[in-house]
Design an enzyme around this catalytic site. Sequence first.
Site, PDB file in Angstrom:
ATOM      1  N   GLU A   1      -0.641  -9.309  -1.141  1.00  0.00           N
ATOM      2  CA  GLU A   1      -2.072  -9.573  -0.920  1.00  0.00           C
ATOM      3  C   GLU A   1      -2.842  -9.562  -2.244  1.00  0.00           C
ATOM      4  O   GLU A   1      -3.721 -10.393  -2.462  1.00  0.00           O
ATOM      5  CB  GLU A   1      -2.639  -8.546   0.073  1.00  0.00           C
ATOM      6  CG  GLU A   1      -2.083  -8.788   1.479  1.00  0.00           C
ATOM      7  CD  GLU A   1      -2.457  -7.701   2.471  1.00  0.00           C
ATOM      8  OE1 GLU A   1      -2.156  -6.527   2.197  1.00  0.00           O
ATOM      9  OE2 GLU A   1      -3.067  -8.019   3.506  1.00  0.00           O
TER      10      GLU A   1
ATOM     11  N   GLY B   1       0.557  -5.115   0.714  1.00  0.00           N
ATOM     12  CA  GLY B   1      -0.599  -5.133  -0.186  1.00  0.00           C
ATOM     13  C   GLY B   1      -0.255  -5.743  -1.546  1.00  0.00           C
ATOM     14  O   GLY B   1      -1.132  -6.266  -2.228  1.00  0.00           O
TER      15      GLY B   1
ATOM     16  N   ALA C   1       0.857  -1.183   0.000  1.00  0.00           N
ATOM     17  CA  ALA C   1       0.000   0.000   0.000  1.00  0.00           C
ATOM     18  C   ALA C   1       0.895   1.236   0.000  1.00  0.00           C
ATOM     19  O   ALA C   1       2.072   1.166   0.370  1.00  0.00           O
ATOM     20  CB  ALA C   1      -0.878  -0.018   1.242  1.00  0.00           C
TER      21      ALA C   1
ATOM     22  N   GLU D   1       4.167  -5.551   7.045  1.00  0.00           N
ATOM     23  CA  GLU D   1       3.384  -4.438   7.621  1.00  0.00           C
ATOM     24  C   GLU D   1       3.720  -4.178   9.082  1.00  0.00           C
ATOM     25  O   GLU D   1       3.620  -3.038   9.555  1.00  0.00           O
ATOM     26  CB  GLU D   1       1.883  -4.719   7.496  1.00  0.00           C
ATOM     27  CG  GLU D   1       1.302  -4.530   6.085  1.00  0.00           C
ATOM     28  CD  GLU D   1       1.382  -5.790   5.243  1.00  0.00           C
ATOM     29  OE1 GLU D   1       2.191  -6.695   5.572  1.00  0.00           O
ATOM     30  OE2 GLU D   1       0.653  -5.875   4.242  1.00  0.00           O
TER      31      GLU D   1
HETATM   32  N1  3HC Z   1       4.668   3.326  -0.466  1.00  0.00           N
HETATM   33  C1  3HC Z   1       5.154   4.544  -0.818  1.00  0.00           C
HETATM   34  N2  3HC Z   1       6.442   4.753  -1.168  1.00  0.00           N
HETATM   35  C2  3HC Z   1       7.250   3.688  -1.129  1.00  0.00           C
HETATM   36  C3  3HC Z   1       6.813   2.404  -0.756  1.00  0.00           C
HETATM   37  C4  3HC Z   1       5.454   2.237  -0.435  1.00  0.00           C
HETATM   38  N3  3HC Z   1       4.931   1.052  -0.123  1.00  0.00           N
HETATM   39  N4  3HC Z   1       7.863   1.559  -0.809  1.00  0.00           N
HETATM   40  C5  3HC Z   1       8.930   2.288  -1.190  1.00  0.00           C
HETATM   41  N5  3HC Z   1       8.559   3.573  -1.405  1.00  0.00           N
HETATM   42  C6  3HC Z   1       9.391   4.661  -1.890  1.00  0.00           C
HETATM   43  C7  3HC Z   1      10.456   5.087  -0.903  1.00  0.00           C
HETATM   44  O1  3HC Z   1       9.958   6.041   0.014  1.00  0.00           O
HETATM   45  C8  3HC Z   1      11.524   5.640  -1.819  1.00  0.00           C
HETATM   46  O2  3HC Z   1      11.095   6.920  -2.190  1.00  0.00           O
HETATM   47  P1  3HC Z   1      12.190   8.065  -2.472  1.00  0.00           P
HETATM   48  O3  3HC Z   1      13.005   7.593  -3.619  1.00  0.00           O
HETATM   49  O4  3HC Z   1      11.372   9.281  -2.735  1.00  0.00           O
HETATM   50  O5  3HC Z   1      13.011   8.171  -1.210  1.00  0.00           O
HETATM   51  C9  3HC Z   1      11.408   4.774  -3.074  1.00  0.00           C
HETATM   52  O6  3HC Z   1      10.119   4.164  -3.009  1.00  0.00           O
HETATM   53  C10 3HC Z   1      12.454   3.675  -3.144  1.00  0.00           C
HETATM   54  O7  3HC Z   1      12.419   2.963  -1.905  1.00  0.00           O
HETATM   55  P2  3HC Z   1      13.771   2.471  -1.196  1.00  0.00           P
HETATM   56  O8  3HC Z   1      14.745   3.583  -1.135  1.00  0.00           O
HETATM   57  O9  3HC Z   1      13.362   1.828   0.070  1.00  0.00           O
HETATM   58  O10 3HC Z   1      14.285   1.417  -2.266  1.00  0.00           O
HETATM   59  P3  3HC Z   1      14.937  -0.003  -2.028  1.00  0.00           P
HETATM   60  O11 3HC Z   1      15.194  -0.530  -3.395  1.00  0.00           O
HETATM   61  O12 3HC Z   1      16.068   0.091  -1.072  1.00  0.00           O
HETATM   62  O13 3HC Z   1      13.817  -0.903  -1.318  1.00  0.00           O
HETATM   63  C11 3HC Z   1      11.631  -1.842  -0.989  1.00  0.00           C
HETATM   64  C12 3HC Z   1      12.633  -1.231  -2.002  1.00  0.00           C
HETATM   65  C13 3HC Z   1      12.170  -3.159  -0.453  1.00  0.00           C
HETATM   66  C14 3HC Z   1      10.348  -2.079  -1.727  1.00  0.00           C
HETATM   67  C15 3HC Z   1      11.449  -0.877   0.205  1.00  0.00           C
HETATM   68  O14 3HC Z   1      11.146   0.403  -0.294  1.00  0.00           O
HETATM   69  C16 3HC Z   1      10.350  -1.263   1.140  1.00  0.00           C
HETATM   70  O15 3HC Z   1      10.552  -2.082   2.015  1.00  0.00           O
HETATM   71  N6  3HC Z   1       9.165  -0.669   0.978  1.00  0.00           N
HETATM   72  C17 3HC Z   1       8.071  -0.841   1.901  1.00  0.00           C
HETATM   73  C18 3HC Z   1       7.418  -2.196   1.786  1.00  0.00           C
HETATM   74  C19 3HC Z   1       6.283  -2.302   2.769  1.00  0.00           C
HETATM   75  O16 3HC Z   1       6.446  -2.112   3.954  1.00  0.00           O
HETATM   76  N7  3HC Z   1       5.077  -2.613   2.274  1.00  0.00           N
HETATM   77  C20 3HC Z   1       3.915  -2.707   3.103  1.00  0.00           C
HETATM   78  C21 3HC Z   1       3.166  -1.422   3.063  1.00  0.00           C
HETATM   79  S1  3HC Z   1       1.772  -1.404   4.180  1.00  0.00           S
HETATM   80  C22 3HC Z   1       0.594  -2.319   3.361  1.00  0.00           C
HETATM   81  O17 3HC Z   1       0.851  -2.835   2.324  1.00  0.00           O
HETATM   82  C23 3HC Z   1      -0.741  -2.379   4.025  1.00  0.00           C
HETATM   83  C24 3HC Z   1      -1.634  -3.390   3.380  1.00  0.00           C
HETATM   84  O18 3HC Z   1      -1.548  -4.608   4.049  1.00  0.00           O
HETATM   85  C25 3HC Z   1      -3.043  -2.920   3.383  1.00  0.00           C
END
Ligand code: 3HC
Length: 721
Positions: free
Chosen positions: A119, A116, A70, A139
């Site tokens: 999911e 997400g 998400a 998450e």
């Molecule tokens: N939402 C918004 N922005 C995101 C994002 C996300 N889910 N994931 C990454 N980004 C953005 C980062 O903020 C960064 O932005 P920037 O360049 O402006 O700083 C850019 O994408 C690149 O991210 P990273 O610098 O972290 O790049 P990496 O290649 O090192 O890592 C990644 C990639 C492994 C995908 C890492 O970004 C990550 O772990 N992201 C989060 C994953 C996550 O936690 N997902 C769960 C979200 S909550 C959810 O899904 C709820 C659902 O269950 C309803």
Amino acid sequence: MPKDTAATQPVVKSEKLDDIALITIDSPPVNSLSQRVVMGLAEAVAAANSDNSVKAIILRGAGDNFIAGADIGELGQASGKPSDSALANSLQSWLDQLEANAKPVVIALDGFALGGGLEVALAGQYRVATTRSRVGLPELKLGLLPGAGGTQRLPRVLADKLGAMAGLQKGSEMILQSIEQPGPKALELGIVQEVVEPESLLDAAKAAAKKLISGALKPVRASKLGDKLLSKEEAEQFRQMGLMMMGDKVRNLVHPQHALDCILAGASEGYAVGIRREAENFAKCLAAPQATGLIHLFFATRACVKVPGVTDQNFPPRKFERAAVLGGGTMGSGIATALLDAGISVVLKEINDEAVAAGRGRIESNFGSRLKKGKLSQKKYDEALGRLTTQTNYKGFDQLDIVIEAVVENIALKQQVFADLEKATRADCVLASNTSTIDIELIGQNTKALPRMLGTHFFSPAHVMPLVELVRTKHTSSEVLGAVIGLSKKIKKTPVTVGNCVGFLVNRIFFPYGQAAGLLVDNGVDPYRIDKAIFDFGMPMGPFRMGDLAGVDVAKFAGSIMAEAYQDRTYYSTLVEHLFAAKRFGQKTGRGYYQYPDGKTEQPDPGLAELVAAARKDAGNPPALELTDNDIVEFTFFGVVNEACRCLEEGIAIRASDIDVATVMGMGFPPYRGGLMHWADSLGSRHIAKRLTEWSRQFGAMYEPCDYLRERAERGEKLSG
Ligand code: 3HC
Ligand code: NAI
């Protein structure tokens, strides 16, 4: 692409491949599921369903990733506010529809499918991944739980492959510990049905779609793979196991219990109950301050690698292939381990053969313990140590890209070492010092190498701790700093760029922390009570337990350097002197503030009372303060906040969120509080200034609010604003 153009570009694209609709999510950088993307997906699937010539759908992500979850920015906006289950409900019901879609949906999954993203994938009826993909539900790291069916579909998919108990166990582990699985492992676990090389992904997805159309393959609907997997009694036993699995890591947190609750509700009462519980619990987590803190930290960690005037300059990237580390002691061996682990060749230079052998031994044991725990293969172990060479001179230093000095903390020695390095290395070789206290300019003052010099201040143990402070002087070239930011990321450290001053950022702002603890003891507060209040606040340990771990002798030495630099605001408690005189150096000597009968576990030491009494006497036996535990926390941390504000005022830290990252990663400040400044802002600048002012009247300049803090409090502004 300019932002306004990006806003008008479609984030979901559809095309036809014969009788297959290929839907591509194209929302850089990581295809996160923003509301726009979800709407675009729903419209694209609806359009494919109403097109009679379409018989199957393939869903994929543009670029290197499927979907990274998400949109965390949108979640951040919603977090910390009262919330109902509507947000999760709408995504859940769309995914229920997707799973039930009459036209089969094939997921073509490359790169990350997280949160997400996984999911969505689990709601597809066939999943093809690639060898480089990674799937998981992380998450919990954000203070949330999977809110789009993940707590229900993942355990069912795993149970189908591994059996009910084993599947639930694996699913709970993946969710509660945020464990990602690489593509081949996801196949083994039944999370995906096929794994191919990235270049074959679309062909494999098309072939699967054709088979689903012809009936050669049956669509699999994850939510229908078993309804009640456990009896209520089994679920209760499982809950106890789950709580044990989480252990101390979830101290002060409720979202992991909420996640476990959803998994167990679904497993024992069926999918319909589980999915409802998931939406309710997701809303509770989103509304809690822990999610706000952790989401803030997610973006803060990514912001700190962006240094204005450095990382926005497009310097050509530098390759760091050959490094040297000077000194193979505690820090040098850890730094060398981190470099070797990232595939960099390392020369370890020491003073004699005995020291070389000891340094090599430490590095071998760092890798050895990971080998023993199964976290490293024998092949990787051999390769890493194969990249290590050792020597006692500067031979071949003209071949190096960077040298990191970690010799003993002595100004004259370090000055000599850098004068030698200037001669022994190429003019473009980066020269870094791991000094914890000495001015970098002083170290380099006898050389012309200052533009290529900086501090790389690692934290102990350097191969484990995630933070490195990059200390730039007014001479350090921006290109050099930018290159070392890149290197830090390569060796899996989070770099925080700081200015050059005594203690740099973390040690400087935490100086008042130890000081406050000493002052409280002198004023009649029991040291063990202070430790407990600080531990309960969420620190890994209190200041006295930490003093024992670091060494009372080390603390005395470091404290004297800090006290000299910041005399105007130093409080002198003699407690540390009394411990030092009694040779109670901490855990390493079996006694410090605590005693350690087994060498590891602390126990209160009745003998400490005598030393406390002596320190109180030296302080003039002031009347004992009566404080609540909250007072103790504020007394201990508000001085730290004040010093952090001075660092912002002086430009030692670039931004408040860098301090948040540094305090969490360098000192173990509880991440769910969002870091020091985020926490301070949650209490308000006025409250902090008011308490500091009161204490400064009683205890002097140590607590006097600095201008930065005072002015913001007067205007009622945030400290991080
Ligand atoms: N939402 C918004 N922005 C995101 C994002 C996300 N889910 N994931 C990454 N980004 C953005 C980062 O903020 C960064 O932005 P920037 O360049 O402006 O700083 C850019 O994408 C690149 O991210 P990273 O610098 O972290 O790049 P990496 O290649 O090192 O890592 C990644 C990639 C492994 C995908 C890492 O970004 C990550 O772990 N992201 C989060 C994953 C996550 O936690 N997902 C769960 C979200 S909550 C959810 O899904 C709820 C659902 O269950 C309803
Ligand atoms: P240490 O005493 O464990 O190791 C220092 C090593 O340097 C010794 O093995 C010594 O033989 C070697 N050495 C001395 N002169 C040398 C020379 N000319 N060439 C090559 N090697 C030489 O010290 P430690 O703890 O590893 O500290 C090293 C540096 O890191 C110091 O500047 C210290 O302030 C800093 N630091 C220490 C931290 C800690 O927690 N120990 C944390 C962060 C920084």
